[in-house]
Design a protein around this motif. Structure first.
Motif, PDB file in Angstrom:
ATOM      1  N   GLY A 115      39.457 -33.229 -74.050  1.00 54.37           N
ATOM      2  CA  GLY A 115      39.714 -31.823 -74.338  1.00 54.37           C
ATOM      3  C   GLY A 115      40.028 -31.028 -73.082  1.00 54.37           C
ATOM      4  O   GLY A 115      40.917 -30.172 -73.084  1.00 54.37           O
ATOM      5  N   THR A 116      39.318 -31.325 -72.005  1.00 49.93           N
ATOM      6  CA  THR A 116      39.597 -30.647 -70.726  1.00 49.93           C
ATOM      7  C   THR A 116      40.983 -31.000 -70.232  1.00 49.93           C
ATOM      8  O   THR A 116      41.755 -30.122 -69.824  1.00 49.93           O
ATOM      9  CB  THR A 116      38.537 -31.039 -69.674  1.00 49.93           C
ATOM     10  OG1 THR A 116      37.253 -30.656 -70.172  1.00 49.93           O
ATOM     11  CG2 THR A 116      38.804 -30.363 -68.347  1.00 49.93           C
ATOM     12  N   TRP A 117      41.313 -32.288 -70.262  1.00 44.23           N
ATOM     13  CA  TRP A 117      42.651 -32.716 -69.847  1.00 44.23           C
ATOM     14  C   TRP A 117      43.717 -32.026 -70.704  1.00 44.23           C
ATOM     15  O   TRP A 117      44.716 -31.513 -70.184  1.00 44.23           O
ATOM     16  CB  TRP A 117      42.783 -34.240 -69.962  1.00 44.23           C
ATOM     17  CG  TRP A 117      44.164 -34.723 -69.695  1.00 44.23           C
ATOM     18  CD1 TRP A 117      44.726 -34.978 -68.484  1.00 44.23           C
ATOM     19  CD2 TRP A 117      45.184 -34.991 -70.671  1.00 44.23           C
ATOM     20  NE1 TRP A 117      46.032 -35.390 -68.649  1.00 44.23           N
ATOM     21  CE2 TRP A 117      46.333 -35.404 -69.988  1.00 44.23           C
ATOM     22  CE3 TRP A 117      45.233 -34.915 -72.064  1.00 44.23           C
ATOM     23  CZ2 TRP A 117      47.513 -35.750 -70.624  1.00 44.23           C
ATOM     24  CZ3 TRP A 117      46.408 -35.265 -72.704  1.00 44.23           C
ATOM     25  CH2 TRP A 117      47.527 -35.667 -71.987  1.00 44.23           C
ATOM     26  N   LEU A 118      43.505 -32.004 -72.014  1.00 42.49           N
ATOM     27  CA  LEU A 118      44.470 -31.387 -72.921  1.00 42.49           C
ATOM     28  C   LEU A 118      44.631 -29.902 -72.630  1.00 42.49           C
ATOM     29  O   LEU A 118      45.749 -29.381 -72.590  1.00 42.49           O
ATOM     30  CB  LEU A 118      44.024 -31.589 -74.376  1.00 42.49           C
ATOM     31  CG  LEU A 118      44.922 -31.014 -75.452  1.00 42.49           C
ATOM     32  CD1 LEU A 118      46.270 -31.711 -75.443  1.00 42.49           C
ATOM     33  CD2 LEU A 118      44.258 -31.154 -76.810  1.00 42.49           C
ATOM     34  N   TRP A 119      43.511 -29.184 -72.431  1.00 37.97           N
ATOM     35  CA  TRP A 119      43.579 -27.751 -72.182  1.00 37.97           C
ATOM     36  C   TRP A 119      44.329 -27.439 -70.897  1.00 37.97           C
ATOM     37  O   TRP A 119      44.984 -26.397 -70.774  1.00 37.97           O
ATOM     38  CB  TRP A 119      42.188 -27.138 -72.157  1.00 37.97           C
ATOM     39  CG  TRP A 119      42.263 -25.654 -72.202  1.00 37.97           C
ATOM     40  CD1 TRP A 119      42.125 -24.788 -71.168  1.00 37.97           C
ATOM     41  CD2 TRP A 119      42.586 -24.867 -73.340  1.00 37.97           C
ATOM     42  NE1 TRP A 119      42.311 -23.497 -71.604  1.00 37.97           N
ATOM     43  CE2 TRP A 119      42.605 -23.517 -72.932  1.00 37.97           C
ATOM     44  CE3 TRP A 119      42.854 -25.162 -74.684  1.00 37.97           C
ATOM     45  CZ2 TRP A 119      42.876 -22.477 -73.801  1.00 37.97           C
ATOM     46  CZ3 TRP A 119      43.119 -24.124 -75.548  1.00 37.97           C
ATOM     47  CH2 TRP A 119      43.130 -22.800 -75.106  1.00 37.97           C
ATOM     48  N   LEU A 120      44.267 -28.341 -69.923  1.00 39.58           N
ATOM     49  CA  LEU A 120      44.933 -28.117 -68.642  1.00 39.58           C
ATOM     50  C   LEU A 120      46.426 -28.467 -68.663  1.00 39.58           C
ATOM     51  O   LEU A 120      47.137 -28.202 -67.694  1.00 39.58           O
ATOM     52  CB  LEU A 120      44.233 -28.917 -67.534  1.00 39.58           C
ATOM     53  CG  LEU A 120      42.803 -28.463 -67.241  1.00 39.58           C
ATOM     54  CD1 LEU A 120      42.143 -29.402 -66.238  1.00 39.58           C
ATOM     55  CD2 LEU A 120      42.765 -27.026 -66.758  1.00 39.58           C
ATOM     56  N   ARG A 121      46.905 -29.045 -69.762  1.00 39.22           N
ATOM     57  CA  ARG A 121      48.338 -29.334 -69.891  1.00 39.22           C
ATOM     58  C   ARG A 121      49.102 -28.004 -69.956  1.00 39.22           C
ATOM     59  O   ARG A 121      48.599 -27.015 -70.502  1.00 39.22           O
ATOM     60  CB  ARG A 121      48.645 -30.127 -71.171  1.00 39.22           C
ATOM     61  CG  ARG A 121      47.975 -31.469 -71.291  1.00 39.22           C
ATOM     62  CD  ARG A 121      48.302 -32.455 -70.207  1.00 39.22           C
ATOM     63  NE  ARG A 121      49.713 -32.535 -69.955  1.00 39.22           N
ATOM     64  CZ  ARG A 121      50.256 -32.925 -68.793  1.00 39.22           C
ATOM     65  NH1 ARG A 121      49.493 -33.271 -67.794  1.00 39.22           N
ATOM     66  NH2 ARG A 121      51.545 -32.969 -68.635  1.00 39.22           N
ATOM     67  N   PRO A 122      50.315 -27.974 -69.422  1.00 40.15           N
ATOM     68  CA  PRO A 122      51.094 -26.731 -69.517  1.00 40.15           C
ATOM     69  C   PRO A 122      51.459 -26.433 -70.967  1.00 40.15           C
ATOM     70  O   PRO A 122      51.433 -27.316 -71.816  1.00 40.15           O
ATOM     71  CB  PRO A 122      52.342 -27.035 -68.688  1.00 40.15           C
ATOM     72  CG  PRO A 122      52.439 -28.519 -68.639  1.00 40.15           C
ATOM     73  CD  PRO A 122      51.037 -29.040 -68.733  1.00 40.15           C
ATOM     74  N   GLU A 123      51.776 -25.173 -71.212  1.00 38.41           N
ATOM     75  CA  GLU A 123      52.228 -24.764 -72.545  1.00 38.41           C
ATOM     76  C   GLU A 123      53.733 -24.569 -72.505  1.00 38.41           C
ATOM     77  O   GLU A 123      54.284 -24.194 -71.467  1.00 38.41           O
ATOM     78  CB  GLU A 123      51.511 -23.487 -72.970  1.00 38.41           C
ATOM     79  CG  GLU A 123      50.033 -23.730 -73.171  1.00 38.41           C
ATOM     80  CD  GLU A 123      49.268 -22.485 -73.565  1.00 38.41           C
ATOM     81  OE1 GLU A 123      49.894 -21.467 -73.912  1.00 38.41           O
ATOM     82  OE2 GLU A 123      48.036 -22.549 -73.541  1.00 38.41           O
ATOM     83  N   PRO A 124      54.419 -24.792 -73.613  1.00 36.45           N
ATOM     84  CA  PRO A 124      55.876 -24.628 -73.639  1.00 36.45           C
ATOM     85  C   PRO A 124      56.258 -23.180 -73.324  1.00 36.45           C
ATOM     86  O   PRO A 124      55.547 -22.244 -73.709  1.00 36.45           O
ATOM     87  CB  PRO A 124      56.277 -24.980 -75.064  1.00 36.45           C
ATOM     88  CG  PRO A 124      55.070 -25.504 -75.729  1.00 36.45           C
ATOM     89  CD  PRO A 124      53.884 -25.194 -74.886  1.00 36.45           C
TER      90      PRO A 124
END
Length: 130
Positions: A115-124
């Motif tokens: 979840g932490t990794w996912l949240w830190l992904r950029p947003e389109p």
């Protein structure tokens, strides 16, 4: 096409359909993620079937997610919220049903890392009106 190339193409195609099936099941089954399986399906389809890959890219639901990921590794905020909400629900279920607390804690810790990794992904990027 050589026998080895044909076998590799079929292996990629089988992986693409299997991942897509798991992604679709993940829509309805809490705890089974949809997004990673759809992205894996697109990756495998690009190597095994131009037709399936084109269909995935043009799909109303999956297409934007796949194109955002392929372009910049981006994940929409809505997808992040859904994923984190599902993980939180699964963590509660783990703690209510696991025979040992450490089993639930291990699964929850793994989900917290993902979840932490996912949240830190950029947003389109949102399209700008010129």
């Amino acid at each position: 096409m050589s026998l080895g190339a044909r076998a590799r193409r079929w292996a990629w195609l089988c992986l693409a359909y299997l991942a897509l099936a798991l992604g679709v099941i993940g829509i309805f089954l809490p705890g089974l993620p949809t997004t990673p399986f759809v992205l894996l399906s697109a990756y495998a389809a690009a190597r095994g079937s131009d037709r399936l890959h084109a269909w995935l890219l043009a799909h109303r639901l999956y297409g934007p997610m796949i194109r955002d990921w392929q372009a910049t590794g981006a994940v929409s905020r809505r997808a992040k919220h859904w994923a984190l909400g599902t993980m939180a629900l699964c963590a509660v279920i783990f703690f209510l049903t696991a025979p040992r607390w450490w089993m639930a804690a291990t699964g929850t810790a793994i989900m917290a890392l993902v979840g932490t990794w996912l949240w830190l992904r950029p947003e389109p990027e949102k399209p700008t009106a010129d």
